[in-house]
Structures are given as structure tokens and as C-alpha cells.
Scaffold this motif. Sequence first.
Motif, mmCIF file in Angstrom:
data_model
loop_
_atom_site.group_PDB
_atom_site.id
_atom_site.type_symbol
_atom_site.label_atom_id
_atom_site.label_comp_id
_atom_site.label_asym_id
_atom_site.label_seq_id
_atom_site.Cartn_x
_atom_site.Cartn_y
_atom_site.Cartn_z
ATOM 1 N N MET A 157 80.235 50.750 24.817
ATOM 2 C CA MET A 157 79.625 49.541 24.604
ATOM 3 C C MET A 157 79.191 49.015 23.229
ATOM 4 O O MET A 157 79.706 48.027 22.867
ATOM 5 C CB MET A 157 78.308 49.398 25.388
ATOM 6 C CG MET A 157 78.211 49.922 26.933
ATOM 7 S SD MET A 157 79.620 48.689 27.821
ATOM 8 C CE MET A 157 78.550 47.257 27.744
ATOM 9 N N SER A 158 78.720 49.936 22.180
ATOM 10 C CA SER A 158 78.335 49.375 21.217
ATOM 11 C C SER A 158 79.404 49.400 20.044
ATOM 12 O O SER A 158 79.202 48.527 19.149
ATOM 13 C CB SER A 158 77.355 50.538 20.635
ATOM 14 O OG SER A 158 77.760 51.973 20.531
ATOM 15 N N ARG A 159 80.584 50.423 20.375
ATOM 16 C CA ARG A 159 81.797 50.293 19.509
ATOM 17 C C ARG A 159 82.927 49.764 19.937
ATOM 18 O O ARG A 159 84.053 49.624 19.211
ATOM 19 C CB ARG A 159 81.821 51.465 19.005
ATOM 20 C CG ARG A 159 80.409 51.966 18.094
ATOM 21 C CD ARG A 159 80.498 53.784 17.590
ATOM 22 N NE ARG A 159 79.123 53.795 17.067
ATOM 23 C CZ ARG A 159 79.137 55.003 16.253
ATOM 24 N NH1 ARG A 159 79.753 56.061 16.314
ATOM 25 N NH2 ARG A 159 77.882 55.134 15.713
ATOM 26 N N GLY A 160 82.913 49.155 21.090
ATOM 27 C CA GLY A 160 84.055 48.956 21.961
ATOM 28 C C GLY A 160 84.085 47.539 22.560
ATOM 29 O O GLY A 160 84.574 46.459 22.158
ATOM 30 N N VAL A 161 82.950 47.376 23.459
ATOM 31 C CA VAL A 161 82.941 46.252 24.368
ATOM 32 C C VAL A 161 82.231 45.116 23.450
ATOM 33 O O VAL A 161 82.702 43.853 23.305
ATOM 34 C CB VAL A 161 81.802 46.488 25.599
ATOM 35 C CG1 VAL A 161 81.718 45.133 26.200
ATOM 36 C CG2 VAL A 161 82.411 47.313 26.542
ATOM 37 N N LEU A 162 81.140 45.358 22.416
ATOM 38 C CA LEU A 162 80.524 44.532 21.708
ATOM 39 C C LEU A 162 81.581 43.918 20.597
ATOM 40 O O LEU A 162 81.461 42.804 20.563
ATOM 41 C CB LEU A 162 79.445 45.086 20.787
ATOM 42 C CG LEU A 162 78.671 44.295 19.964
ATOM 43 C CD1 LEU A 162 78.103 43.143 20.400
ATOM 44 C CD2 LEU A 162 77.425 45.209 19.106
ATOM 45 N N PRO A 163 82.316 44.588 19.864
ATOM 46 C CA PRO A 163 83.212 44.057 18.888
ATOM 47 C C PRO A 163 84.009 43.346 19.624
ATOM 48 O O PRO A 163 84.865 42.286 19.117
ATOM 49 C CB PRO A 163 83.740 45.110 18.255
ATOM 50 C CG PRO A 163 83.371 46.355 18.744
ATOM 51 C CD PRO A 163 82.115 45.947 19.730
ATOM 52 N N SER A 164 84.826 43.716 20.726
ATOM 53 C CA SER A 164 85.863 42.990 21.669
ATOM 54 C C SER A 164 85.327 41.880 22.003
ATOM 55 O O SER A 164 86.101 40.663 21.816
ATOM 56 C CB SER A 164 86.387 43.929 22.853
ATOM 57 O OG SER A 164 86.771 45.114 22.372
ATOM 58 N N LEU A 165 83.928 41.558 22.489
ATOM 59 C CA LEU A 165 83.363 40.376 22.863
ATOM 60 C C LEU A 165 83.415 39.273 21.712
ATOM 61 O O LEU A 165 83.527 38.164 21.993
ATOM 62 C CB LEU A 165 82.102 40.456 23.555
ATOM 63 C CG LEU A 165 82.311 41.146 24.974
ATOM 64 C CD1 LEU A 165 80.905 41.296 25.533
ATOM 65 C CD2 LEU A 165 83.145 40.295 25.977
ATOM 66 N N MET A 166 83.164 40.063 20.508
ATOM 67 C CA MET A 166 82.872 39.178 19.402
ATOM 68 C C MET A 166 84.208 38.581 18.964
ATOM 69 O O MET A 166 84.539 37.189 18.505
ATOM 70 C CB MET A 166 82.268 39.970 18.249
ATOM 71 C CG MET A 166 80.852 40.516 18.362
ATOM 72 S SD MET A 166 80.432 41.519 17.214
ATOM 73 C CE MET A 166 80.264 40.467 15.596
ATOM 74 N N LEU A 167 85.287 39.349 19.235
ATOM 75 C CA LEU A 167 86.861 38.907 19.047
ATOM 76 C C LEU A 167 87.219 37.882 19.462
ATOM 77 O O LEU A 167 87.673 36.737 19.383
ATOM 78 C CB LEU A 167 87.769 39.957 18.706
ATOM 79 C CG LEU A 167 89.112 39.640 18.618
ATOM 80 C CD1 LEU A 167 89.335 39.054 17.278
ATOM 81 C CD2 LEU A 167 90.014 41.010 18.630
ATOM 82 N N ALA A 168 86.767 38.037 20.794
ATOM 83 C CA ALA A 168 87.262 36.861 22.094
ATOM 84 C C ALA A 168 86.773 35.517 21.539
ATOM 85 O O ALA A 168 87.079 34.543 21.961
ATOM 86 C CB ALA A 168 86.958 37.315 23.436
ATOM 87 N N SER A 169 85.183 35.602 21.535
ATOM 88 C CA SER A 169 84.478 34.361 21.049
ATOM 89 C C SER A 169 84.991 33.906 19.749
ATOM 90 O O SER A 169 85.096 32.736 19.683
ATOM 91 C CB SER A 169 82.918 34.932 20.848
ATOM 92 O OG SER A 169 82.303 35.469 21.824
ATOM 93 N N ALA A 170 85.500 34.555 18.717
ATOM 94 C CA ALA A 170 86.261 34.022 17.646
ATOM 95 C C ALA A 170 87.338 33.419 17.943
ATOM 96 O O ALA A 170 88.128 32.444 17.382
ATOM 97 C CB ALA A 170 86.553 35.181 16.564
#
Length: 430
Positions: free
Chosen positions: A301-314
Motif C-alpha cells: 500500500m505505502s510503496r505500491g498503491v499510493l504512488p500508483s494512484l498518484m501517477l494515475a491522478s497525474a
Amino acid sequence: MSVDELGQAIGTRTGRRVSSRQAWIVVALLCGFLIVNYADKIVVGLAGADLMRDMDIDAQQFGIIQSSFFWCFAAGSILGSFLIGRVKAKYLLAGTAVLWVLSLLPMVWSESYEVLIASRMMLGFAEGPATAMAVAVAHTWFSADRRTIPTSVIVAGAGLGPVIAAPVLTMVIVNQSWHAAFAVLVVAGLVWVPLWLQFGREGGVLDARTVDEAVGEARMSWSSILRNRTVLGVAVLMFATYCSSAIKISWLPLYLHNGLGYDKETAGTLVALPYAATAILVVAAGVASRMMTKRGVANRMSRGVLPSLMLASAGVSTVGFALLDRGLLNLVFIIFGASLAGAAAGITLTAVSDVVAARQRGAVLGFIVAVYSSAGVISPLVLGSIVTSAATPAAGYRDGFLILGGVMVVGAIISILLINPDRDSATNSR
């Protein structure tokens, strides 16, 4: 004895006692390393309009110049990463920065298109391993559970460099010349080198050789590493984020000037905003990831899901500003589209430490840099070709940024499915 306890024992036994003050001085210098690195990267974009005029080149040729920075980037990354751990960090990073200075120097006087391409190729080769080097050195000062924040601070240098450099270099370009801007960067590199030689070195928390010998089960074969889904997921996420970063470095000043109609000084000021937001979000995201880890949240969650969601938002933000005309909302989407992608990269790199043995970490980081650097080769060329062939520059930028947004969203989906450090740790992969 745990790996972290072993690392502390190594520091004491080798006489390399680790103090918090020393560690953060090194982090500050490594952040400065990336500040200079990214200032070097953006200077051609800031001087783009004047370069195109003085060298009599079009958007497609300018895209070739920006792409040329990445032609030798992967080779430099692989070589530099091979040297991590084999050459003392004090001399390795100082030598790398000296190469930056030498590559920039000809542009203080030259107006040759071919010399500029050669200069960018040499600079790209020298800067290829910069992030991997900085992260690998920082990780020798901090135990595994404490690396997210210092890693994020160092990666924040990628945002701070343009924040500092964009308005300063733009002012120099407008009031002096683009040659003078290159001279400023030469001086900046020459200032950093003696500071690093005086204060920079590896830490003693993790001595790669001793830790690997004591924790032999953590080592993996290269075939296992290349099948490791977390490593591949990090590479995919970094590729998608670097598509955004490369276009931001290469084309954002020209997009603001030629595509949206801002004057050069305003464009030079506005281009700093996404980088400032990146610097803030990188640290904030690192703190958030660290807090999640401390509270027992899975690393997935902290090193996979979180950055992936940030990239999708970007990616969604990038599509948004591509469809909007010049204005406040357009600028807000530009800032979030660029900064969320950069912040995602800062978090996900930490996942490499979770799944790769210490001695192999520099090489694996180099492999990841080599993969995502291909985005730097491709994306500036593609956007230059689209802008050149479009009916108007504005239409070309719109189509190019729509494609970029789609790439970022797809990359986020793939990475969220792949990155799971708890599943893919070196110990579990045997």
C-alpha cells in the motif's frame, strides 16, 4: 541479529560511526547534487526559443536536441551503477559532477547545432547514474525502515533545481544570453564538487559486503531479479513518470511560451511552479508513506498503491490541462500533472530496498534507470514530431499531452498490479 542491528555493528566495528548530523549533511549534499543535475537538464528548454532562432532550427530538430540528452543516458546509468560500491562515493560523485561541468563548458561560446547535440549526449551520459548514485549512498546512512524520508528529500532536489534555476536562468537569458546561462551552471557544478569532497562519503549502517555475507539468503540471481514483479512494477511506474518528466524538462517552457502565449519571462517563472510543487509533494508523500509503514500498513500500500494512484491522478490532470485553454484552471492542472508524477517516483524507488539485497541494489537501480531513460529518448521526439506536423503549435501540444496522459494512466494500472514488496522480497523469492 537483524539486518539493521548488524548494520549498526558494522558501523561501530569499522570505525564508521553513524551520527544523525553526519547523515543529514550527506543527504543535504546529495539533494544539492540533484538540484544541480536538474538545473543542467532544463537550461535548453528555458533557452529554447532563443536557441531555435540563433541556430535556425524547427520544433522537430529541437526535439532531437532534447532527445539526444537521453541517447547515452542508459549507458551512463549502467556504468555508474556498476561503479557504485567499487569506487568510493567521495570520488565517484565528484568525478561525475566534473563531467557535467566539462559537458556544459562548450556551450558558453558555441552556437553549433552539432556541438549542442554532442554536449547533451555527454551530459546525459554523465547524469544517467545520478539518481541511483545518490539514493544508493543515502541508503548506507539509514536503516531500511528509515529510508523513505531521506530518499524523498534527495529526490526533492529534482524539483528544487528548476525552482531555483528557472527564474534565475531565465533572467540571465533575457538580460544577457543563453550562453551566460550555461556559464552559471558551470560555476554551480564547480562550487558543489569541493563541498562534496570535504563532507561526502558512504555511511556505515549498511555495509553491503558484510550484510550480504551474513544474510546470504537475501541475495537473488539476476534471472530472479528480472522476474521480480515489484522490480518490474517499479520500472514501469518510473517509465511512465519519466515520460512526464522528460517532456516537462524539454517542452514545458516552450509550451507555455509558444502554445499558451506567455512571454518568455512569465513562462520562465511559471515553469518553476510544477517543480516547486514536486519538491513539496515528494517530501509530503515520503512522510505519508513512512507513517503508513510505522502504523503497520503493508508495503504494497505505502510503496505500491499510493504512488500508483498518484501517477494515475497525474495522468488525469495532464489530460485535463491539454483540453483547457490558457487560464488558472489550466495552470493548476499543469502543476498537479507534473508534480504528482514526480512525487510518485520518490516513494516507489524505496521498494527496491525491500526486495533486493544491499550489494545488488545499485546495479538494480541502474537497470531501472536504464529502462525509464528510454522514455526520455522517445517522448521529446514524439512531441516534437506532433507539434511540427500539427496545424498549429497549440493543437500539436494538445494532442501530445493527451497521449502523455494516457500513457501515465496505463502505467499506473500496470504498476498497481505488480508492486508488492512483501510478496516479492529477496528472502521469499528463493
